[in-house]
Design a protein around this motif. Structure first.
Motif, mmCIF file in Angstrom:
data_model
loop_
_atom_site.group_PDB
_atom_site.id
_atom_site.type_symbol
_atom_site.label_atom_id
_atom_site.label_comp_id
_atom_site.label_asym_id
_atom_site.label_seq_id
_atom_site.Cartn_x
_atom_site.Cartn_y
_atom_site.Cartn_z
ATOM 1 N N ASP A 1 0.859 -1.242 0.004
ATOM 2 C CA ASP A 1 0.173 -0.052 -0.082
ATOM 3 C C ASP A 1 0.933 1.226 -0.067
ATOM 4 O O ASP A 1 1.207 1.802 1.031
ATOM 5 C CB ASP A 1 -1.048 -0.020 1.239
ATOM 6 N N VAL A 2 1.159 1.531 -1.167
ATOM 7 C CA VAL A 2 2.039 2.847 -1.236
ATOM 8 C C VAL A 2 1.095 3.767 -2.067
ATOM 9 O O VAL A 2 0.888 3.839 -3.233
ATOM 10 C CB VAL A 2 3.424 2.764 -2.169
ATOM 11 N N SER A 3 0.445 4.597 -1.277
ATOM 12 C CA SER A 3 -0.815 5.349 -1.912
ATOM 13 C C SER A 3 -0.330 6.644 -2.268
ATOM 14 O O SER A 3 0.096 7.408 -1.417
ATOM 15 C CB SER A 3 -2.023 5.210 -0.929
ATOM 16 N N PHE A 4 -0.606 7.023 -3.469
ATOM 17 C CA PHE A 4 -0.444 8.607 -3.824
ATOM 18 C C PHE A 4 -1.140 8.864 -5.092
ATOM 19 O O PHE A 4 -1.553 7.918 -5.911
ATOM 20 C CB PHE A 4 0.815 9.095 -3.978
ATOM 21 N N SER A 5 -2.139 10.001 -5.290
ATOM 22 C CA SER A 5 -2.764 10.445 -6.325
ATOM 23 C C SER A 5 -2.477 11.876 -6.445
ATOM 24 O O SER A 5 -2.635 12.648 -5.518
ATOM 25 C CB SER A 5 -4.212 9.994 -6.023
ATOM 26 N N PRO A 6 -2.320 12.038 -7.766
ATOM 27 C CA PRO A 6 -2.477 11.180 -9.133
ATOM 28 C C PRO A 6 -0.857 10.353 -8.821
ATOM 29 O O PRO A 6 -0.096 10.700 -8.429
ATOM 30 C CB PRO A 6 -2.350 12.109 -10.074
#
Length: 254
Positions: free
Chosen positions: A4-9
């Motif tokens: 879970d390496v979350s980044f957006s965009p």
């Protein structure tokens, strides 16, 4: 996608020595979800190599206190809507652990530089030299994960004597969460790394717009990063739009 390496965009800006600081990262907003600061030389062998690079007119970060620099830069980004990371160089695992401790305290990624090909840094056993020493590189990763940091390794393709998928698998076992791959002119190797691991794969090199974004994402990359044009808002906007369109289409596909 693996951890879970979350980044957006799902667009990052990649470290550019002597340029990629907190101000640079903030200027890339709102087009990116992550920013890799650095690279920063942590110990005397790599700092001496960086000084030699400066003598031949390359830009380098050379603060008196590299760990303090990391702390200061990450504190500056604390309230910004992006995932910060710091790309570091060292000739041994111990400085990596020190930097990882500070990154963990700021919920930032620690990125081991196994990518730089400048001879001054390769001569002291860092940069792409580490690609040919998988156990030593794995020790760097282990040193960082022991401190609780999320760990990325910046890799490059096109070294004929390096089996990148095998190396990627070894680094994942050591604890690497992210593999940040400069594809050079070997873009299909992104697919090989994706196939070999469950790590979060960020593809880098010549990411400029829709065509390059689609190529890397079709090979299975989880995100893309922009290097030299990271200060050009028009490029970042094109890359962000193409990346968002890709993942939106993936979500609605039957």
């Amino acid at each position: 996608m693996g951890p879970d390496v979350s980044f957006s965009p799902r667009v990052a800006v990649a470290s550019l020595s002597g340029q990629s600081d907190a101000t640079w990262a903030t200027n890339a907003l709102p087009h990116v979800g992550a920013a890799f600061l650095g690279g920063i030389a942590l110990d005397e062998p790599t700092r001496e190599g960086a000084r030699e690079l400066v003598e031949r007119d390359r830009e380098e970060f050379l603060p008196d206190d590299p760990i303090g620099w990391i702390d200061e830069q990450l504190a500056t980004l604390a309230d910004e809507p992006l995932l910060p990371a710091v790309n570091v160089r060292a000739a041994s695992p111990e400085p990596i652990a020190d930097a990882a401790r500070r990154c963990a305290a700021h919920d930032a990624i620690l990125e081991v530089n196994a990518h730089c090909r400048q001879p001054e840094l390769c001569a002291v056993g860092t940069g792409q030299t580490l690609l040919r020493e998988p156990e030593r590189l794995a020790n760097y990763v282990d040193a960082a994960t022991t401190e609780g940091a999320t760990v990325s390794v910046k890799l490059r393709t096109e070294l004929a004597d390096v089996d990148l998928p095998v190396l990627a698998s070894r680094l994942e076992v050591a604890g690497a969460d992210v593999l940040h791959v400069d594809a050079m002119d070997s873009e299909p190797e992104i697919a090989d790394v994706v196939e070999a691991t469950d790590a979060f794969v960020i593809a880098n090199n010549e990411v400029r717009g829709r065509e390059s974004v689609r190529e890397y994402l079709e090979y299975g990359a989880d995100a893309v990063s922009v290097g030299r044009p990271s200060t050009e808002p028009a490029v970042l906007e094109r890359v962000r739009s193409a990346t968002e369109a890709w993942f939106e289409a993936e979500q609605v596909a039957p």
